[in-house]
Every structure is written in C-alpha cells, then in structure tokens.
Design a protein around this motif. Structure first.
Motif, PDB file in Angstrom:
ATOM      1  N   ILE B  37      38.537  53.607  48.695  1.00 38.47           N
ATOM      2  CA  ILE B  37      38.170  52.185  48.672  1.00 38.47           C
ATOM      3  C   ILE B  37      37.716  51.781  47.272  1.00 38.47           C
ATOM      4  CG2 ILE B  37      36.587  50.498  49.625  1.00 38.47           C
ATOM      5  CD1 ILE B  37      36.649  52.194  52.189  1.00 38.47           C
ATOM      6  N   ASN B  38      36.929  52.667  46.623  1.00 36.70           N
ATOM      7  CA  ASN B  38      36.494  52.344  45.264  1.00 36.70           C
ATOM      8  C   ASN B  38      37.680  52.190  44.329  1.00 36.70           C
ATOM      9  OD1 ASN B  38      33.878  52.410  46.007  1.00 36.70           O
ATOM     10  ND2 ASN B  38      33.507  54.500  45.362  1.00 36.70           N
ATOM     11  N   PHE B  40      40.659  51.357  45.112  1.00 38.78           N
ATOM     12  CA  PHE B  40      41.345  50.101  45.430  1.00 38.78           C
ATOM     13  C   PHE B  40      40.645  48.924  44.766  1.00 38.78           C
ATOM     14  CE2 PHE B  40      41.854  46.386  48.170  1.00 38.78           C
ATOM     15  CZ  PHE B  40      43.219  46.229  48.068  1.00 38.78           C
ATOM     16  N   PHE B  41      39.321  48.938  44.821  1.00 45.47           N
ATOM     17  CA  PHE B  41      38.569  47.830  44.233  1.00 45.47           C
ATOM     18  C   PHE B  41      38.792  47.768  42.719  1.00 45.47           C
ATOM     19  CE2 PHE B  41      34.749  45.436  46.065  1.00 45.47           C
ATOM     20  CZ  PHE B  41      35.089  44.299  45.372  1.00 45.47           C
ATOM     21  N   VAL B  44      42.110  46.263  41.915  1.00 44.93           N
ATOM     22  CA  VAL B  44      42.151  44.808  42.070  1.00 44.93           C
ATOM     23  C   VAL B  44      41.891  44.119  40.739  1.00 44.93           C
ATOM     24  CG1 VAL B  44      40.813  42.897  43.034  1.00 44.93           C
ATOM     25  CG2 VAL B  44      41.589  44.707  44.511  1.00 44.93           C
ATOM     26  N   LEU B  68      34.215  42.441  36.762  1.00 48.24           N
ATOM     27  CA  LEU B  68      33.369  42.352  37.953  1.00 48.24           C
ATOM     28  C   LEU B  68      33.574  43.504  38.928  1.00 48.24           C
ATOM     29  CD1 LEU B  68      31.360  39.965  39.098  1.00 48.24           C
ATOM     30  CD2 LEU B  68      33.060  40.030  40.873  1.00 48.24           C
ATOM     31  N   PRO B  69      34.855  43.862  39.256  1.00 48.69           N
ATOM     32  CA  PRO B  69      35.036  44.992  40.170  1.00 48.69           C
ATOM     33  C   PRO B  69      34.427  46.279  39.640  1.00 48.69           C
ATOM     34  CG  PRO B  69      37.062  43.794  39.993  1.00 48.69           C
ATOM     35  CD  PRO B  69      36.145  43.214  38.981  1.00 48.69           C
ATOM     36  N   VAL B  72      30.829  46.160  40.452  1.00 53.14           N
ATOM     37  CA  VAL B  72      30.658  46.277  41.897  1.00 53.14           C
ATOM     38  C   VAL B  72      30.871  47.714  42.351  1.00 53.14           C
ATOM     39  CG1 VAL B  72      31.863  45.688  44.002  1.00 53.14           C
ATOM     40  CG2 VAL B  72      31.123  43.885  42.491  1.00 53.14           C
ATOM     41  N   SER B  76      28.702  50.563  44.399  1.00 52.89           N
ATOM     42  CA  SER B  76      29.206  51.185  45.614  1.00 52.89           C
ATOM     43  C   SER B  76      29.234  52.706  45.501  1.00 52.89           C
ATOM     44  CB  SER B  76      30.576  50.592  45.914  1.00 52.89           C
ATOM     45  OG  SER B  76      31.432  51.540  46.394  1.00 52.89           O
TER      46      SER B  76
END
Lengths: 497, 111
Positions: B37-38, B40-41, B44, B68-69, B72, B76
């Motif tokens: 998931i990280n 993937f972020f 993005v 920003l990702p 974030v 996470s």
C-alpha cells in the motif's frame, strides 16, 4: 471561539503523557487525575454543543495554514454530538476503573493507553482531513489492541492477536482507498475532495473507493459479515475497556466515519444507502441469533453490540430525516446501556470471579445495585417503554414504515423481540432466582463502581427526555441536520475560512 | 505495469495472511500488505523523469514529483512499525503461554 476544538485531542494526549510519565511514582496520577481530566473533556463537549448551536459550523486551521493546503479541524452538529457521547461514557468508565483495575499491575499504563485511545477517538471525530482521520484511527486502534491484551492471559493474547490482524487489514484497506481518492482528486482535505468530486461527476473509480471504504470501516464497526473478530476481542478485555470498545470505539471509528464520508464527502446515493440497509439488517438479525445461544455473559453482550450497531446503520441507511435522527439517537442510547451492561458484567466478575451465566444465580440478593441497574439496562436494550432504547427503536421502525421499507421494519421488530428473549435469559440465570451456596459470602462492589453504574442507569431511565423539542433542537436535530445537509458541508467548511 | 506489480505484492501478502498457520508468517504477510500500500501511495505521486520536490529561487515548477504522498507515506511507515512491534510482542507472549506459533493449537476462543 474555534480555539476549543483542538483541546479535545490536546487534553487527552497531554493526560496520557503525564500519566505515563508520573503515574508510577505518584498515586494522584493514577486515581484522581484521569477523572478530573475526563470531566474537563465532558464540560468542553457540552460547551461545544452550545457553540455549534450559536455559531453553526466552525473550522480551526492548524498552524494557521488555510485549508485545503493545511490540515483543518471541523466542529459541526454531528461532531459535537459524538464528542458528548464519547466523553460522557469515558468519564463514567474512568470512575469505574479506579476500583476495578486494582487487580492488575502497572495501573498507570492502563490509564495512559485509555487516554491515548480517547485522544484517537476525539481526533477522528473532529478532524476535517482524510489522512489525519486515518492517523487518529490508528492511534485509537493500536491502543485498543494493547488494552485488549492487558490481562496477558491465554485468551486475552489470542483475542488481541486476532483483533490486531483484522484491524490492520481494515486500516490497510482504508489507506488504500485514501490513496486512490488522492490520485483521483489530488487533495486530502475532506471538503475539498467533496468539491472536486462534484466537479468531476461520478465514475467507476468512485464506486471502487466506496466499496473499499465500506469494507474497511465495516470491519472497524463490526458489521456482519465483517464481525467475527468482535465476539473474541471485546469479552477478553478488562470490563471497563469492553465497555469503551463496545460502547464508543466501534461507533467513533466505524459508524461516524461511514456517516461522514458517505453523506458529507462522497454524497449519498441510492446504492450506498441500499448497501447500508442490507448490512444493517443482516447485522441486526445475525448478531442477535448468535447472542441467544451464549452462556458467557460478556460474549453475549458482544454479540448484542453487533446487533445494535445494525439498528444504527439501518436508521442511517434510510437517509430520511426521521431515520437518521433515530439512528443517531440509538447510537447515543446504545453507548449508554451497553457500557452499563459491560460494567455490570465487570462488577459480577469482580465479586464472583466468573463470567459463566450458568454458575451465577440469585445475585440480586447480594448485589442489589448491580442487579437493579442491569435490569434497567436490559429493559432498555430490549426496547421496553419508558427507557431510552424504546424511543430510538420506535423512531427507527416508524422511519422504516414511512419510507415504505416494511420488510426492514419487520426485521427490526423481530430483532427487538429476540433481544428481549436473550436478556430475559441473562436476568433469570444471573440475578433472579435462588442464591447459590457458593456465593453466600460475596459482597457488593466498591463505591466508585456503584456510582458510575447508577449514573448510567439514570441516563437510561431519563434518556427519552432528549426527544423533548427544546433539548432535541440543541442536540439531536443539530446532529441529524449536519448529516442531512449532505454536500452542503463542503461549502460551509470552505466558506468559513 | 508497475501498478500491476504493486497489486501482485498486495495479493501475496493477503495470501500469506489467509493461508499460513504460523503467527510469524502472518505478521510477515501483514508487513507485505503494508509495503504494497505504501508503494502504491508513492507511485501515485511519481512522475516519469521527475526531479526532487525542492524549489530554489528563480526556478520553474516543472516535472516535479508530488511531495505530499511522500510525507504521508512516512507517517504510514511509522504507524506500520508500531503495529508490527505490538504484533511481535503479542506473538512472543503467546509463545510463552502456549509454547507454539501454530494457530491450529491456539484456539481456546470459539465463535
């Protein structure tokens, strides 16, 4: 006056910090201090209700950065209603805990984790930023994993591990859908997401994101078919923590987030409310059917949590003004009477050392306060007038009929009857009947535990008064209006900066 | 293409959570899901041939990676660390009590 908004997180975080730092040295920090601090939170939440009533929606800009660039905190009717529910229950649980946790070592860690969880829940409720919501959700969830395992017995550890695996998977799905949402709208502010979704129109990506959100938050809220971690995790925790988990955690993390995202950010549509209706009805029926067969007091209560959350979701899913009002009212009532029931079960366990209903019997004679308050709570959860559970269930059923959803209304009635059956069983086995020889010498619980049980029971008795026009305009109407305005939320948040 | 690899990583993690009988392997599966998931972020916010998102005086904003990702995902990752630490701690305590990591033998609680 928007400066009181961050205090809800700040006070609880500071309390958690001070307790962990000084709790092992000074007795004050593990007895009176948690109670004082949560009393302050209750006063602030009452204040916030009046503020919202006067000023409407309020936005606090963290660090002075204007949203959508900075993170903002939003206080509206729904948030202040949830804040009152969470902090009120937390206050009584703090009073109860002081006596209850004496059997554990390292009591200060217990209170530290409890306040961390409270900080996470308050944060989830007041935040206006999607990723910030995820962070607070994880703060609350991680501390609740640790609290479930607090007893470090065989069952506690197993339940905590199971809970943790499910919780982490749910958080993963939520994070994944936040990532997708960011890639679609290029912003994380909830109001700004709502705005750009309104400009873009709907697409299949939004449907995919919605499904992920429903699965993720449905796991947190323990809706059937995502429910099976709850009956293990909630009974294994210490009783006040079970009350906290069942009473407010699944609502703040699950139900509140579902309401906020699907009504205010994405915007409600016929499909999501259909899905919520079906999930709610399933939870309502399946939860109560499992509950009837249980003989473990706390496990029975945990299954009832699933069933009652079904009622809340059913009310919300109807998306009519009355349905949402009833759903939110039932959310408040459930947090009161379910915490009371878990506190009762804790009191019984405190005095007799067992959770097995078959081994109890006639406890009313020795523990009159516990027996009578649990009778009030049982009648309340079963929906017998004039207790608070009756009014909210009545509202939900009327709303079903008004919306021409007769089938769902019928299921709600069936669920209520089955609930009554299973609580008659509890009363018969545990509190009424002949006192068993074994329990000749047990005593009633100490004053602090009695006090919080009696206060919660009083709220159960007089909870129906919240529907009086004056009070309901202040609290429930304000909360359900915040849901009903739907995407108007976006304009209000962005307009007030 | 790289999104597809990300999805495969996610599926591997999910597979290991669902089918493995060993607590440690389940924990590893959770970590893999987390990383997928990280990743993937991060993807993005990635742009082909983009440069790092530091703006100097008099410079144009072009072909810059979305910062920003990255911020974030940093948060996470820290959360993931906390969860993993807690999971391992609980697994160690379970081993002390039960003497095994096999979830077939750890089932005192039943639905």
């Amino acid at each position: 006056m928007e400066h009181i908004i961050p205090l809800f997180v700040a006070i609880s975080l500071a309390t958690a910090f001070l307790i962990s730092l000084l709790g092992s040295k000074f007795k004050f920090f593990r007895t009176a201090f948690p109670v004082i601090s949560s009393a302050a939170l209750v006063i602030l939440s009452v204040l916030s209700i009046f503020l919202v009533n006067n000023n409407g929606l309020m936005v606090y800009k963290m660090g002075g950065w204007i949203p959508p660039i900075g993170i903002c905190m939003v206080l509206d009717g729904l948030s202040s209603f949830m804040l009152l529910t969470v902090n009120l229950v937390a206050f009584f649980i703090m009073i109860y805990s002081i006596n209850y946790v004496k059997k554990y070592t390292d009591v200060y860690k217990y209170f530290g984790l409890l306040f961390l969880m409270l900080a996470g829940m308050n944060g989830v409720i007041i935040t206006g930023d999607l990723f910030n919501l995820f962070v607070y959700l994880e703060v609350a969830a991680v501390s609740s994993y640790a609290l479930v395992a607090f007893g470090t017995g065989r069952q506690e550890l197993e339940a905590s591990f199971k809970y943790m695996v499910m919780g982490t998977l749910a958080s993963g799905l939520i994070l994944l859908s936040i990532a997708l949402m960011y890639s679609y709208t290029s912003t994380l502010n909830m109001a700004d997401i709502g705005k750009s979704l309104a400009n873009e129109g709907s697409s299949s990506v939004i449907i995919f994101i919605s499904v992920m959100f429903i699965v993720g938050f449905g796991l947190k809220a323990a809706l059937v078919p995502f429910h099976w971690w709850l009956p293990d995790a909630h009974p294994s925790a210490p009783a006040p923590i079970s009350a906290m988990l069942s009473g407010v955690l699944i609502k703040a993390l699950g139900v509140y987030a579902i309401i906020r995202i699907f009504y205010n950010v994405i915007g409600s549509n016929i499909y999501t409310s259909r899905i919520l209706l079906v999930l709610g009805t399933l939870s309502m029926i399946v939860g109560v059917i499992f509950a009837i067969g249980q003989y473990d007091f706390k496990r029975l209560l945990a299954y009832h949590s699933i069933s009652q959350i079904g009622y809340v979701i059913l009310g919300i899913g109807l998306a009519t003004p009355l349905g949402i009002l009833g759903g939110l009212f039932h959310l408040f009532n459930h947090s009161i009477f379910k915490s009371l029931l878990f506190l009762n079960s804790g009191a019984v366990e405190y005095s007799t050392g067992t959770r097995d209903l078959k081994k109890m019997g006639g406890l009313n004679k020795k523990m009159p306060v516990t027996g009578n308050t649990s009778m009030i709570a049982s009648m309340s959860i079963a929906g017998i007038p004039p207790f608070n559970g009756f009014w909210s269930k009545l509202l939900i059923i009327i709303a079903c009929v008004e919306a021409n959803e007769y089938i769902y209304g019928l299921f709600a009635v069936i669920g209520s009857v089955l609930t009554m059956a299973s609580f008659m069983k509890v009363q018969k086995y545990a509190f009424l009947g002949k006192l068993k020889e074994k329990w000749k010498n047990i005593e009633e619980v100490p004053f602090g535990m009695k006090f919080s049980m009696i206060c919660l029971a009083l709220i159960c008795v007089f909870g129906g008064l919240l529907l009086l026009p004056e009070i309901s305009n202040l609290l429930l109407k304000e909360a359900s209006n915040a849901v009903l305005i739907g995407k108007e939320y976006v304009n209000q948040v962005l307009g007030s900066v | 293409m790289i999104y597809f690899l990300c999805f495969i990583l996610f599926s591997i993690g999910l597979y290991s959570i669902l089918t493995k009988r060993n607590l440690i392997k389940i924990i590893i599966g959770i970590s893999i899901v987390d990383y997928a998931i990280n990743l993937f972020f991060i993807l993005v916010g990635y742009r082909m041939n983009g440069r790092s998102p530091i703006l100097e005086k008099g410079e144009e904003i072009e072909r810059i990676v979305d910062p920003l990702p990255q911020a974030v995902v940093l948060t996470s990752i820290v959360i993931g660390l906390a969860v993993t630490a807690l999971l391992v701690a609980i697994a160690i305590r379970i081993y002390e009590k039960y003497g095994t990591f096999d979830i077939n033998e750890i089932k005192e609680l039943k639905g």
